[in-house]
Design a protein around this motif. Sequence first.
Motif, short mmCIF file in Angstrom:
data_model
loop_
_atom_site.label_atom_id
_atom_site.label_comp_id
_atom_site.label_asym_id
_atom_site.label_seq_id
_atom_site.Cartn_x
_atom_site.Cartn_y
_atom_site.Cartn_z
N GLY A 184 -44.37 -1.76 12.47
CA GLY A 184 -44.95 -1.15 13.98
C GLY A 184 -45.62 0.43 12.78
N ARG A 185 -46.73 1.22 12.93
CA ARG A 185 -47.16 2.04 12.60
C ARG A 185 -46.70 3.47 12.89
NH1 ARG A 185 -53.09 2.68 15.85
NH2 ARG A 185 -53.08 4.17 14.20
N ALA A 186 -45.57 3.17 14.29
CA ALA A 186 -44.40 4.55 14.02
C ALA A 186 -43.57 4.54 12.63
CB ALA A 186 -43.72 4.62 15.51
N PHE A 187 -42.95 3.51 12.31
CA PHE A 187 -41.98 3.65 11.10
C PHE A 187 -43.16 4.30 9.55
CE2 PHE A 187 -39.74 1.25 14.02
CZ PHE A 187 -38.14 1.05 13.74
N ARG A 188 -44.59 4.73 9.65
CA ARG A 188 -44.89 4.96 8.67
C ARG A 188 -44.85 6.70 8.48
NH1 ARG A 188 -51.01 2.51 9.94
NH2 ARG A 188 -50.96 -0.08 9.67
N ILE A 189 -44.14 7.61 9.79
CA ILE A 189 -44.28 9.11 9.61
C ILE A 189 -42.29 9.10 8.92
CG2 ILE A 189 -43.16 9.10 11.97
CD1 ILE A 189 -44.30 12.11 12.48
N TRP A 190 -41.54 7.82 9.07
CA TRP A 190 -40.77 7.72 8.81
C TRP A 190 -40.33 8.05 6.77
CZ3 TRP A 190 -36.27 4.13 9.37
CH2 TRP A 190 -34.78 4.12 9.06
N THR A 191 -41.46 7.06 6.30
CA THR A 191 -40.87 6.49 5.19
C THR A 191 -42.52 8.10 4.43
OG1 THR A 191 -42.37 4.56 5.50
CG2 THR A 191 -42.34 5.18 3.48
N LEU A 192 -43.36 8.63 4.87
CA LEU A 192 -43.86 10.04 4.45
C LEU A 192 -42.84 11.08 4.30
CD1 LEU A 192 -45.94 11.30 3.73
CD2 LEU A 192 -46.47 12.06 5.86
N PHE A 193 -41.44 10.66 5.52
CA PHE A 193 -40.89 12.06 6.07
C PHE A 193 -40.05 11.96 4.55
CE2 PHE A 193 -36.86 13.63 7.51
CZ PHE A 193 -36.78 15.08 7.84
N ALA A 194 -39.56 10.28 4.02
CA ALA A 194 -38.28 9.90 3.12
C ALA A 194 -39.37 10.18 2.09
CB ALA A 194 -37.98 8.99 3.81
N LEU A 195 -40.32 10.69 1.96
CA LEU A 195 -40.54 10.27 0.87
C LEU A 195 -40.68 12.75 0.61
CD1 LEU A 195 -42.41 10.15 -2.01
CD2 LEU A 195 -44.74 10.15 -0.22
N VAL A 196 -40.99 13.15 1.40
CA VAL A 196 -40.73 14.26 1.68
C VAL A 196 -39.66 14.88 1.01
CG1 VAL A 196 -41.48 16.84 2.10
CG2 VAL A 196 -43.34 15.13 2.71
N ALA A 197 -38.31 14.48 2.15
CA ALA A 197 -37.26 14.41 1.56
C ALA A 197 -36.88 13.91 -0.06
CB ALA A 197 -36.71 14.30 2.71
N GLY A 198 -37.21 13.37 -0.23
CA GLY A 198 -36.80 12.07 -1.58
C GLY A 198 -36.96 13.43 -2.53
N LEU A 199 -38.38 13.85 -2.65
CA LEU A 199 -39.03 14.42 -4.15
C LEU A 199 -38.02 15.74 -3.98
CD1 LEU A 199 -42.28 14.53 -3.11
CD2 LEU A 199 -41.40 13.50 -5.39
N LEU A 200 -37.62 16.80 -2.29
CA LEU A 200 -36.66 17.85 -2.17
C LEU A 200 -35.63 17.62 -3.12
CD1 LEU A 200 -36.24 20.52 -1.77
CD2 LEU A 200 -35.94 19.42 0.60
N PHE A 201 -34.47 16.29 -3.17
CA PHE A 201 -32.66 16.31 -2.73
C PHE A 201 -33.88 16.19 -4.54
CE2 PHE A 201 -32.28 13.68 1.14
CZ PHE A 201 -32.23 15.77 2.12
#
Length: 212
Positions: A145-162
């Motif tokens: 579903g489309r709602a999970f795309r924002i989860w992936t985007l947030f994880a990408l941002v968080a992953g870059l910070l980590f």
Amino acid sequence: MTDQENDQRRPGGERLERGQLYRLAWAVYLVLAVGGVVWIGLRLGAIPLELFVDPATMALDVGLGLGAAALLVGVWALARRTTPAARRLEEELRGLLGPLDTSEVVALALLSGFAEELFFRGAFQGALGWPLATVAFALLHTGPGRAFRIWTLFALVAGLLFAGLVEWRQTLTAAIVAHVGVNLVNLRHLAASEGGDDEETADRPDPGGDVR
């Protein structure tokens, strides 16, 4: 509430039992933790203590981790307020996780933060570099579903910070603290909101009813 109401549906009609995501998450995180240990052991021959913590800089690393967690929690809170997709994602995750008590929230936050950082930053990033590790981390956080795309985007941002914290500090402490902190706050929010809509609806006057 009926069993049917307690189930969620994936596109295509496949049924997911309420709470299935919680049980699946435990299995995935345990596999990641074991995989990380094996990968690091095969590459280095041992699991070095300094990978996890540097006693001389531990206080600073913990402070940096808490600051990073606060930043990411703020980013997600803003997304929740401004983006319908973020609110929809929380609804879906809440339904899949089912009701969680405080001990379950804390345990899942601790396990997820430690296991994912051990595997993605400790093992994956250490062997193949932060770009591939960050992309793989983001792809783990996806779903139907489309709602999970924002989860992936947030994880990408968080992953870059980590990843940046690990590259800078040369230890996992800050990244683990940040990751656990983000998951603890967000899981607590999901758990606290469980049933909240129903209670709010029950307390709200019926527009079509009699007003006395």
